[in-house]
Scaffold this motif. Structure first.
Motif, PDB file in Angstrom:
ATOM      1  N   MET A   1       0.503  -1.323   0.220  1.00  0.00           N
ATOM      2  CA  MET A   1       0.590  -0.251  -0.078  1.00  0.00           C
ATOM      3  C   MET A   1       0.766   1.163  -0.380  1.00  0.00           C
ATOM      4  O   MET A   1       1.888   1.604   0.518  1.00  0.00           O
ATOM      5  CB  MET A   1      -0.935   0.050   1.298  1.00  0.00           C
ATOM      6  N   ALA A   2       0.205   2.442  -0.145  1.00  0.00           N
ATOM      7  CA  ALA A   2       1.392   3.532  -0.626  1.00  0.00           C
ATOM      8  C   ALA A   2       1.244   4.206   1.043  1.00  0.00           C
ATOM      9  O   ALA A   2       1.594   5.797   1.132  1.00  0.00           O
ATOM     10  CB  ALA A   2       0.253   4.529  -0.836  1.00  0.00           C
ATOM     11  N   TYR A   3       1.715   3.679   1.691  1.00  0.00           N
ATOM     12  CA  TYR A   3       2.097   4.436   3.473  1.00  0.00           C
ATOM     13  C   TYR A   3       3.253   4.950   3.027  1.00  0.00           C
ATOM     14  O   TYR A   3       3.496   5.758   4.010  1.00  0.00           O
ATOM     15  CB  TYR A   3       1.192   3.667   4.604  1.00  0.00           C
ATOM     16  N   LEU A   4       4.594   3.853   2.580  1.00  0.00           N
ATOM     17  CA  LEU A   4       5.762   4.632   2.667  1.00  0.00           C
ATOM     18  C   LEU A   4       5.471   5.816   2.114  1.00  0.00           C
ATOM     19  O   LEU A   4       6.815   6.724   2.561  1.00  0.00           O
ATOM     20  CB  LEU A   4       6.231   3.570   2.285  1.00  0.00           C
ATOM     21  N   ARG A   6       3.507   8.728   2.184  1.00  0.00           N
ATOM     22  CA  ARG A   6       2.982   8.664   2.755  1.00  0.00           C
ATOM     23  C   ARG A   6       3.128   9.739   4.158  1.00  0.00           C
ATOM     24  O   ARG A   6       3.436  10.452   4.789  1.00  0.00           O
ATOM     25  CB  ARG A   6       1.276   8.894   3.697  1.00  0.00           C
ATOM     26  N   SER A   7       4.326   8.649   4.545  1.00  0.00           N
ATOM     27  CA  SER A   7       5.172   8.856   6.048  1.00  0.00           C
ATOM     28  C   SER A   7       6.621   8.856   5.764  1.00  0.00           C
ATOM     29  O   SER A   7       6.599   7.729   6.714  1.00  0.00           O
ATOM     30  CB  SER A   7       4.417   8.125   7.511  1.00  0.00           C
ATOM     31  N   PRO A   8       7.371   9.571   5.473  1.00  0.00           N
ATOM     32  CA  PRO A   8       8.803   9.586   4.732  1.00  0.00           C
ATOM     33  C   PRO A   8       9.493   9.640   6.108  1.00  0.00           C
ATOM     34  O   PRO A   8       9.161  11.098   6.428  1.00  0.00           O
ATOM     35  CB  PRO A   8       8.500   9.782   3.647  1.00  0.00           C
ATOM     36  N   PHE A  38       3.783  17.087   4.268  1.00  0.00           N
ATOM     37  CA  PHE A  38       3.997  15.913   3.226  1.00  0.00           C
ATOM     38  C   PHE A  38       3.994  14.119   4.553  1.00  0.00           C
ATOM     39  O   PHE A  38       3.899  13.036   3.950  1.00  0.00           O
ATOM     40  CB  PHE A  38       5.348  15.308   2.770  1.00  0.00           C
ATOM     41  N   GLY A  39       4.366  14.740   5.708  1.00  0.00           N
ATOM     42  CA  GLY A  39       4.542  13.419   6.756  1.00  0.00           C
ATOM     43  C   GLY A  39       5.952  13.243   6.912  1.00  0.00           C
ATOM     44  O   GLY A  39       6.264  12.470   7.340  1.00  0.00           O
ATOM     45  N   ASP A  50      13.245   5.699   6.776  1.00  0.00           N
ATOM     46  CA  ASP A  50      13.164   5.525   5.649  1.00  0.00           C
ATOM     47  C   ASP A  50      14.145   5.756   4.474  1.00  0.00           C
ATOM     48  O   ASP A  50      14.364   4.827   2.953  1.00  0.00           O
ATOM     49  CB  ASP A  50      12.272   5.814   4.956  1.00  0.00           C
ATOM     50  N   PRO A  76      12.296  -1.464   3.891  1.00  0.00           N
ATOM     51  CA  PRO A  76      13.111  -1.047   2.534  1.00  0.00           C
ATOM     52  C   PRO A  76      13.476   0.655   2.765  1.00  0.00           C
ATOM     53  O   PRO A  76      13.326   1.334   3.612  1.00  0.00           O
ATOM     54  CB  PRO A  76      11.567  -0.480   1.351  1.00  0.00           C
ATOM     55  N   HIS A 137       9.105  -2.336  -1.739  1.00  0.00           N
ATOM     56  CA  HIS A 137       8.427  -2.180  -1.198  1.00  0.00           C
ATOM     57  C   HIS A 137       7.706  -3.167  -1.674  1.00  0.00           C
ATOM     58  O   HIS A 137       7.601  -4.583  -1.162  1.00  0.00           O
ATOM     59  CB  HIS A 137       7.708  -1.382  -0.748  1.00  0.00           C
TER      60      HIS A 137
END
Lengths: 143, 284
Positions: A1-4, A6-8, A38-39, A50, A76, A137
């Motif tokens: 999913m696209a959570y990486l 949204r929260s780098p 951007f988190g 990350d 990752p 990922h």
């Protein structure tokens, strides 16, 4: 999913930089550019990070440190070399103590040129790195 | 079991409420600093991202303590919302927090050691105020049970102003906010790298964050107890107190542990004991 994406969380290391690029990296956190929208958080802990944001041309003292920080980051992970010194050694490339760029030590995913790199370029580089992070990922999940 | 719906609501909904409170905290802090700030649901994205990361440990058993931290925190909160004994809630809370400290000690790096010691000092600083809260509530309502305290006919803050103020003072400690965010600073403070959470990554860090959300809802529940009955008024006051801790967080810098412990004890002893003495004299 696209959570990486949204929260780098990044860790920033100065490998014999003149601090010009470092000031620009920290400027990204200020209200003018505000990357926290951007988190993105600048965490000082490689185990929580990350993205590894490195500045500076590398000398003998830094090599082990850079490898150490890179090894401590959980997968990752991506590396962003900020500034022309991190890319190729910049104006210090001919110096006897300079290795000439981060990619002599660890694999780099994104190069952000500039002396000093502008905050806009740095943010652009980080956004590109996020795309690469997502791909890594997905590849990791497929295995 | 009475209050089963409330217990289930706590177990399943508290993460969402706690995460939303954390998101509101970051947004308001950003606005106070003239920034735009992350989206409201950012804490959820953070936790979900952490679940996608590799699990890196310094010692093989360190994550086991975090699992117990989470389980005991959920148990404590469930006990509180079931209307149980508030003394048991306080001490189960302490037990949950000790598991986090043990996990950090197990990870055995200098940063997590210092973070763990600071966490223990923080607990020493806030325990008196929390215990006075239980004592004060008993003196007014003649019961240690949360269900009786919540059903009491007059808002408790009218009888316990001193104790309420000392509880708000130590709230910064419980919620890990400046000026008392000594052990595991939340956003980007890097004094001892990440303090107590330094050696945790991936799923363990996600569990720690989740437990913080359960903890926030529980602590806000204790604040709510000062203002029942009157659901809307109590909820509004609880949110106002939360906003006040955010304001204090953005105004003050972190203090040294000596000042944290001393100031909390002095405020608790002066306000708390004065309150209890006044109550004692009034009851005669």
């Amino acid at each position: 999913m696209a959570y990486l994406k949204r929260s780098p969380w990044l860790i920033h290391y100065d490998a014999s930089s003149c601090n010009g690029c470092d000031i620009e990296v920290l400027a990204c956190l200020t209200p003018v550019y505000d990357v926290e929208r951007f988190g993105i958080i600048n965490t000082g802990n490689p185990k929580h990070a990350d993205i590894f944001l490195v500045t500076g041309s590398v000398n003998e003292e830094n090599k082990e440190v850079i490898r150490n920080i890179y090894a401590q980051m959980p997968e990752p992970k991506v590396v962003v070399a900020v500034g022309i010194c991190a890319t190729s050694g910049g104006i210090f490339a001919e110096c006897y103590n300079v290795s000439g760029g981060i990619d002599k030590v660890i694999p780099v995913d994104v190069y952000v040129p500039g002396c000093a790199a502008r905050p806009e370029s740095i943010i652009d580089g980080v956004v590109k790195a996020l795309g690469i992070l997502e791909e890594k990922h997905k590849k990791g999940v497929k295995k | 079991m009475k209050n089963l719906p409330l217990i289930l609501a706590y177990v399943f909904l508290a993460p969402f409420v706690g995460g939303l409170l954390a998101g509101i905290d970051r947004k308001i802090s950003a606005r106070m600093q003239s920034r735009i700030g992350p989206p409201l649901f950012q804490p959820f994205y953070d936790v979900l991202k952490l679940l996608e990361k590799e699990n890196l440990v310094a010692r093989r058993s360190q994550n086991l303590y975090i699992i117990f931290y989470l389980l005991f925190m959920v148990f404590t909160g469930g006990l509180f919302f079931a209307g149980g004994d508030i003394l048991l809630v306080i001490f189960a809370f302490t037990l949950a927090a000790i598991f986090l400290v043990l996990g950090a000690y197990k990870a055995s790096s200098p940063y997590s050691f210092i973070g763990a010691e600071r966490e223990l000092l923080q607990m020493m600083a806030y325990e008196p105020a929390v215990i006075f809260t239980a004592i004060g509530m008993y003196m007014v309502t003649k019961s240690f049970f949360v269900s009786d305290i919540a059903a009491f006919r007059t808002p408790l803050w009218q009888y316990l102003p001193g104790i309420f103020l000392s509880f708000v003072f130590i709230l910064a400690l419980k919620l890990r906010k400046s000026p008392f965010d000594l052990s595991s600073s939340h956003h980007a403070h890097q004094e001892i790298v990440r303090g107590i959470t330094t050696e945790f990554s991936g799923k363990a860090l996600a569990m720690i964050e989740l437990t913080h959300w359960y903890e926030t809802v529980l602590v806000m529940g204790i604040v709510y107890l000062f203002f029942t009955p009157g659901v809307l008024f109590a909820a509004a006051m609880t949110l106002f107190v939360y906003f006040f801790t955010i304001l204090v967080d953005n105004t003050f810098a972190r203090v040294k542990w000596q000042l944290a412990v001393n100031s909390c004890w002095i405020v608790t002893i002066v306000l708390g004991i004065a309150n209890i003495i006044v109550l004692f004299l009034l009851k005669r």
